[in-house]
Design a protein around this motif. Sequence first.
Motif, PDB file in Angstrom:
ATOM      1  N   GLY A  83       0.629  -1.336  -0.028  1.00 53.74           N
ATOM      2  CA  GLY A  83      -0.023  -0.007  -0.206  1.00 53.74           C
ATOM      3  C   GLY A  83       0.973   1.154  -0.037  1.00 53.74           C
ATOM      4  O   GLY A  83       0.278   2.377  -0.400  1.00 53.74           O
ATOM      5  N   GLN A  84       2.090   1.151   0.635  1.00 47.48           N
ATOM      6  CA  GLN A  84       3.110   2.299   0.541  1.00 47.48           C
ATOM      7  C   GLN A  84       3.866   2.403  -0.876  1.00 47.48           C
ATOM      8  O   GLN A  84       4.486   3.301  -1.071  1.00 47.48           O
ATOM      9  N   GLY A  85       3.672   1.472  -1.807  1.00 45.60           N
ATOM     10  CA  GLY A  85       4.352   1.159  -2.946  1.00 45.60           C
ATOM     11  C   GLY A  85       5.533   0.482  -3.311  1.00 45.60           C
ATOM     12  O   GLY A  85       6.232   0.661  -4.061  1.00 45.60           O
ATOM     13  N   ALA A  86       5.697  -0.324  -2.042  1.00 43.92           N
ATOM     14  CA  ALA A  86       6.735  -1.028  -2.020  1.00 43.92           C
ATOM     15  C   ALA A  86       6.840  -2.261  -2.885  1.00 43.92           C
ATOM     16  O   ALA A  86       5.578  -2.922  -3.175  1.00 43.92           O
ATOM     17  N   GLN A  87       7.863  -2.432  -3.671  1.00 39.56           N
ATOM     18  CA  GLN A  87       7.945  -3.583  -4.704  1.00 39.56           C
ATOM     19  C   GLN A  87       8.857  -4.500  -4.346  1.00 39.56           C
ATOM     20  O   GLN A  87       8.853  -5.897  -4.799  1.00 39.56           O
ATOM     21  N   VAL A  88       9.952  -4.192  -3.351  1.00 38.02           N
ATOM     22  CA  VAL A  88      11.147  -5.145  -3.005  1.00 38.02           C
ATOM     23  C   VAL A  88      11.248  -5.092  -1.673  1.00 38.02           C
ATOM     24  O   VAL A  88      11.249  -3.973  -0.806  1.00 38.02           O
ATOM     25  N   LEU A  89      11.565  -6.241  -0.868  1.00 35.40           N
ATOM     26  CA  LEU A  89      11.795  -5.991   0.454  1.00 35.40           C
ATOM     27  C   LEU A  89      12.977  -7.198   0.515  1.00 35.40           C
ATOM     28  O   LEU A  89      13.240  -8.126   0.037  1.00 35.40           O
ATOM     29  N   GLN A  90      13.795  -6.640   1.408  1.00 33.18           N
ATOM     30  CA  GLN A  90      14.994  -7.305   1.705  1.00 33.18           C
ATOM     31  C   GLN A  90      15.153  -7.744   3.150  1.00 33.18           C
ATOM     32  O   GLN A  90      14.475  -7.037   4.171  1.00 33.18           O
ATOM     33  N   VAL A  91      15.974  -8.338   3.562  1.00 26.60           N
ATOM     34  CA  VAL A  91      16.205  -8.528   4.945  1.00 26.60           C
ATOM     35  C   VAL A  91      17.726  -9.243   5.243  1.00 26.60           C
ATOM     36  O   VAL A  91      18.239  -9.712   4.280  1.00 26.60           O
ATOM     37  N   LYS A  92      18.484  -8.844   6.445  1.00 25.87           N
ATOM     38  CA  LYS A  92      19.836  -9.250   6.574  1.00 25.87           C
ATOM     39  C   LYS A  92      19.840 -10.155   7.913  1.00 25.87           C
ATOM     40  O   LYS A  92      19.363  -9.640   8.761  1.00 25.87           O
ATOM     41  N   THR A  93      20.585 -11.407   7.743  1.00 29.05           N
ATOM     42  CA  THR A  93      20.981 -12.211   8.712  1.00 29.05           C
ATOM     43  C   THR A  93      22.154 -12.627   8.784  1.00 29.05           C
ATOM     44  O   THR A  93      22.944 -12.873   7.906  1.00 29.05           O
ATOM     45  N   LEU A  94      22.595 -13.402   9.756  1.00 31.79           N
ATOM     46  CA  LEU A  94      23.824 -14.276   9.762  1.00 31.79           C
ATOM     47  C   LEU A  94      23.751 -15.026   8.669  1.00 31.79           C
ATOM     48  O   LEU A  94      22.897 -16.034   8.660  1.00 31.79           O
ATOM     49  N   ALA A  95      24.794 -15.361   7.802  1.00 29.67           N
ATOM     50  CA  ALA A  95      24.963 -16.310   6.855  1.00 29.67           C
ATOM     51  C   ALA A  95      25.441 -17.618   7.422  1.00 29.67           C
ATOM     52  O   ALA A  95      25.722 -17.865   8.675  1.00 29.67           O
ATOM     53  N   ALA A  96      24.986 -18.592   6.521  1.00 28.84           N
ATOM     54  CA  ALA A  96      25.399 -20.015   7.120  1.00 28.84           C
ATOM     55  C   ALA A  96      26.778 -20.474   7.284  1.00 28.84           C
ATOM     56  O   ALA A  96      27.087 -21.424   8.104  1.00 28.84           O
ATOM     57  N   GLU A  97      27.666 -19.444   6.943  1.00 30.45           N
ATOM     58  CA  GLU A  97      29.207 -19.702   7.407  1.00 30.45           C
ATOM     59  C   GLU A  97      29.276 -19.488   8.934  1.00 30.45           C
ATOM     60  O   GLU A  97      30.317 -19.826   9.520  1.00 30.45           O
ATOM     61  N   HIS A  98      28.244 -18.918   9.575  1.00 30.41           N
ATOM     62  CA  HIS A  98      28.290 -18.621  11.022  1.00 30.41           C
ATOM     63  C   HIS A  98      27.841 -19.895  11.506  1.00 30.41           C
ATOM     64  O   HIS A  98      26.789 -20.638  11.095  1.00 30.41           O
ATOM     65  N   PRO A  99      28.302 -20.351  12.593  1.00 31.86           N
ATOM     66  CA  PRO A  99      27.710 -21.806  13.371  1.00 31.86           C
ATOM     67  C   PRO A  99      26.429 -21.880  13.996  1.00 31.86           C
ATOM     68  O   PRO A  99      26.082 -22.842  14.689  1.00 31.86           O
ATOM     69  N   SER A 100      25.722 -20.761  14.123  1.00 30.43           N
ATOM     70  CA  SER A 100      24.547 -20.393  15.075  1.00 30.43           C
ATOM     71  C   SER A 100      23.593 -21.263  14.559  1.00 30.43           C
ATOM     72  O   SER A 100      22.870 -20.980  13.384  1.00 30.43           O
ATOM     73  N   PRO A 101      23.042 -22.289  15.415  1.00 20.43           N
ATOM     74  CA  PRO A 101      21.627 -23.031  15.132  1.00 20.43           C
ATOM     75  C   PRO A 101      20.579 -22.166  15.140  1.00 20.43           C
ATOM     76  O   PRO A 101      19.518 -22.404  14.244  1.00 20.43           O
ATOM     77  N   GLU A 102      20.503 -21.295  16.016  1.00 17.83           N
ATOM     78  CA  GLU A 102      19.409 -20.164  15.848  1.00 17.83           C
ATOM     79  C   GLU A 102      19.087 -19.616  14.664  1.00 17.83           C
ATOM     80  O   GLU A 102      18.038 -19.338  14.078  1.00 17.83           O
ATOM     81  N   TYR A 103      20.073 -19.075  14.152  1.00 16.02           N
ATOM     82  CA  TYR A 103      20.225 -18.237  12.796  1.00 16.02           C
ATOM     83  C   TYR A 103      20.110 -19.310  11.538  1.00 16.02           C
ATOM     84  O   TYR A 103      19.383 -18.698  10.574  1.00 16.02           O
ATOM     85  N   ALA A 104      20.502 -20.431  11.662  1.00 14.45           N
ATOM     86  CA  ALA A 104      20.081 -21.264  10.552  1.00 14.45           C
ATOM     87  C   ALA A 104      18.526 -21.635  10.496  1.00 14.45           C
ATOM     88  O   ALA A 104      18.019 -21.616   9.515  1.00 14.45           O
ATOM     89  N   GLU A 105      17.836 -21.446  11.633  1.00 17.10           N
ATOM     90  CA  GLU A 105      16.377 -21.451  11.759  1.00 17.10           C
ATOM     91  C   GLU A 105      15.884 -20.306  11.401  1.00 17.10           C
ATOM     92  O   GLU A 105      14.862 -20.180  10.505  1.00 17.10           O
TER      93      GLU A 105
END
Length: 153
Positions: A95-117
């Motif tokens: 409704g605001q005219g957004a066409q693309v949405l992005q997000v950043k998180t820790l990559a798979a190279e990081h060993p965190s099981p939480e961020y794999a989730e």
Amino acid sequence: MNTTGPTPTPEAHVERILRSLPQWFGIEASLREYVADSRRFPTFLAEAPEPIAFLTARQHFPGSWEVHCVAVHAAHRGQGVGRHMHQAVERWLQGQGAQVLQVKTLAAEHPSPEYAETRRFYEAMGYVPLEVFPTLWGPRLPVLQLVKRLSES
């Protein structure tokens, strides 16, 4: 469950929700920054009846937004709250005219099981990996950028 927003003063709810998730938000300085950002950027709350989740969105350009921070209280995870809230926010963004949405998180190279989730959640929401930034957030914190094209109304 109802998704409200953007909410003008969500800080207390955001802090309570983040503190329930120390595996993801255990760095105090980062937690405090996310709380402050919830005042600066549009922040949506999922209520049942009290707030149990939030999503803070940040606009970069007229058609592109970012999921700046999202969290579901530990007691309510795995019940579809994040998906429901995310979908409601996507409708608002369109409704605001957004066409693309992005997000950043820790990559798979990081060993965190939480961020794999976390990565599995975003991929289930339709995001696709775009790029890894090895040192964007600091040494040994590789950042994965994921993007999603919002469907046209």
